[in-house]
Design a protein around this motif. Sequence first.
Motif, PDB file in Angstrom:
ATOM      1  N   LYS A 109       0.847  -1.185   0.000  1.00 13.86           N
ATOM      2  CA  LYS A 109       0.000   0.000   0.000  1.00 13.86           C
ATOM      3  C   LYS A 109       0.887   1.241   0.000  1.00 13.86           C
ATOM      4  O   LYS A 109       2.078   1.174   0.307  1.00 13.86           O
ATOM      5  CB  LYS A 109      -0.885   0.023   1.250  1.00 13.86           C
ATOM      6  CG  LYS A 109      -2.157  -0.811   1.155  1.00 13.86           C
ATOM      7  CD  LYS A 109      -3.274  -0.027   0.485  1.00 13.86           C
ATOM      8  CE  LYS A 109      -4.623  -0.684   0.670  1.00 13.86           C
ATOM      9  NZ  LYS A 109      -5.697   0.136   0.075  1.00 13.86           N
ATOM     10  N   GLY A 113      -2.200   3.752   3.671  1.00 13.13           N
ATOM     11  CA  GLY A 113      -2.693   2.397   3.848  1.00 13.13           C
ATOM     12  C   GLY A 113      -1.731   1.504   4.605  1.00 13.13           C
ATOM     13  O   GLY A 113      -2.148   0.674   5.423  1.00 13.13           O
ATOM     14  N   ASP A 458      -4.952   4.052  -4.144  1.00 15.09           N
ATOM     15  CA  ASP A 458      -5.274   2.880  -3.319  1.00 15.09           C
ATOM     16  C   ASP A 458      -6.700   2.933  -2.791  1.00 15.09           C
ATOM     17  O   ASP A 458      -7.268   1.912  -2.394  1.00 15.09           O
ATOM     18  CB  ASP A 458      -4.308   2.792  -2.121  1.00 15.09           C
ATOM     19  CG  ASP A 458      -2.940   2.280  -2.534  1.00 15.09           C
ATOM     20  OD1 ASP A 458      -2.823   1.720  -3.632  1.00 15.09           O
ATOM     21  OD2 ASP A 458      -1.980   2.456  -1.755  1.00 15.09           O
ATOM     22  N   SER A 459      -7.268   4.129  -2.784  1.00 18.27           N
ATOM     23  CA  SER A 459      -8.619   4.301  -2.247  1.00 18.27           C
ATOM     24  C   SER A 459      -9.665   3.912  -3.296  1.00 18.27           C
ATOM     25  O   SER A 459      -9.748   4.516  -4.368  1.00 18.27           O
ATOM     26  CB  SER A 459      -8.829   5.767  -1.821  1.00 18.27           C
ATOM     27  OG  SER A 459     -10.171   6.015  -1.488  1.00 18.27           O
ATOM     28  N   LYS A 460     -10.459   2.921  -2.972  1.00 17.34           N
ATOM     29  CA  LYS A 460     -11.506   2.485  -3.910  1.00 17.34           C
ATOM     30  C   LYS A 460     -12.573   3.555  -4.088  1.00 17.34           C
ATOM     31  O   LYS A 460     -13.191   3.660  -5.147  1.00 17.34           O
ATOM     32  CB  LYS A 460     -12.134   1.183  -3.406  1.00 17.34           C
ATOM     33  CG  LYS A 460     -11.191  -0.009  -3.445  1.00 17.34           C
ATOM     34  CD  LYS A 460     -11.889  -1.279  -2.984  1.00 17.34           C
ATOM     35  CE  LYS A 460     -10.943  -2.473  -3.046  1.00 17.34           C
ATOM     36  NZ  LYS A 460     -11.580  -3.720  -2.585  1.00 17.34           N
TER      37      LYS A 460
END
Length: 630
Positions: A109, A113, A458-460
């Motif tokens: 990450k 993260g 990385d953030s959906k």
Amino acid sequence: RQSPGSYSPKPGWRGGGAGLAEHLWAGSSNRTAAHLQDMEKARPLWDNPLQFVFACISYAVGLGNVWRFPYLCQMYGGGGFLIPYVIMLVVEGMPLLYLELAVGQRMRKGSIGAWKIISPYLCGVGVASVVVSFFLSMYYNVINAWAFWYLFHSFQDPLPWATCPLNSNRTGYEEECEKTSSTQYFWYRQTLNISPSLETSGNVQWEQALCLTLAWLVVYLCILRGTASTGKVVYVTASLPYCVLIIYLIRGLTLHGAVNGLIYMFTPKLEQLSNPKTWISAATQIFFSLGLGFGSLIAFASYNDPSNNCERHAIIVSLINSTTSIFASIVTFSIYGFKATFNYESCINKVILLLMNTFDLEEGSLTADNLSEMKDYLMAAHPQEYAQLLPQLKNCSLEAELDTAVQGTGLAFIVYSEAIKNMEVSQLYSVLYFAMLLMLGIGSMLGNIAAILTPLTDSKAITSRFSKEVISGFVCFINCIIGLIFTMEAGNYWFDIFNDYAATLSLLLIVLVETIAVCYIYGLRRFEKDLHTMIGRKLNWYWKTMWAFASPLLIISLFIFYLTDYILTGTLQYQAWDSTQGQLVTRDYPSYALAVIGLLVASSTMCIPLGALLTFIRKRLKRERVSTVA
């Protein structure tokens, strides 16, 4: 790819904090394992390990190697500075670089993260890294804009900074240029068009604004396709500077007076080893040169194959970075020796010409060898005339020229350009030099932007709404718009503020928390097991000792020094350009500038406790809701 394996905390070596890890991590093992399994299915990878190493070298080897390390050698004992530098590399540089690469590779990450996986209470550490990287990106790309500006002007014959421009009446040179030098005039007036103080903001310089836009466009094109495009670019940004440095080394060693600079560099002043600032400067140079704490190294390592040998790569990158600093210093001091010798001999020739014209001496009767004796003779034979002439006689000294310590933009854009203008085929060497600066700057920018983009992508929640190209473009656009502040007439003063205060204390705190988190929250024994799973061998005593004890103590010492230094300094000051004198003068920062400095430091450092506090409140509210429902 590597299986995440068992993540159940185990008691054991209490120095590793396994007991505390058990308390913080109870019930979180399954979530971590599930996360890593999902990431291994979807996360892009570097094409090969060499590409990752080139990316790290391109990021770590930057402008600081070219303009900061030679300055520190000049200030703190020449060759003697290498002793504390190498010690700090072993105690601080390699261990902390390995720590960040290992965290990124294992957690897969970005900075936010990765630390959130280690403990939800550490989410603020990653946010602090992103904030610092954002501040750095805002002003750092301005250096690339300046490099573009000089590169475009390098094709002129003669070089525009080779001589002073004529005044409006064309009866002589510009008055400001005559009081300083042609290279300083080109930098402060024609490049920056600098205002007399921070209070006088002035207007945006459209030429610099266009160069800044171009610099951000280049960065955007390099990151457009993620690792697919960045991985190809780093081959160029990492290797081209070495080609240019080799060319400059060959040319520098053949320049008249180069040996004077090399003697100055390699003559150790061992008395400086008793100066605490020598050791502190060595530690900070290692710390910031490797780019620790920004989150860039964690971001790069997160795209590695889980079985990649990050221990070996940490050693390789740190050694190459430090070797490059020494190599660049040899090049710099050969150029510096040439410049100092040229200025010294020019000064001597002007004094000789002045004495010969004033006292009507025969041609050849006055030389550099007998100048001192002739001065004494003329002073005794013609006391009145000599007394009137005395204010015009400069005290020429080669040692004084070599002792003039210059760092940062002064070394990169004034000292080097002054040496270049006196070389044969100066346009060629100018193009090579500023192309090298661009490659160093762009390589570092790729790492800075990766530290921002990786946590975002990385953030959906973000990637489900916007493509990676849009996210990258938005980040570059925002940075470019804010960066226009640095293209104003007072922009260079704001550049110095960001450069001096945006990342110093913040990075020390970030890396300190990172080290404590791995050793005493996640647990060093548990982290050791993870590394054994990844690289196939046990962690040796050296890494354990450095992570658990030596590196944290060193960072705490640096932190205390910086705080003490700020307190003892009193009112913070800056260097302003005085066009009437043709030199820099010291001024106090206005109150609003001090407020900005405070906000720069607080906005990143406060993310760490605020992140922990918000996590605590959120968990508390969640427990209360569950209790209410029950």
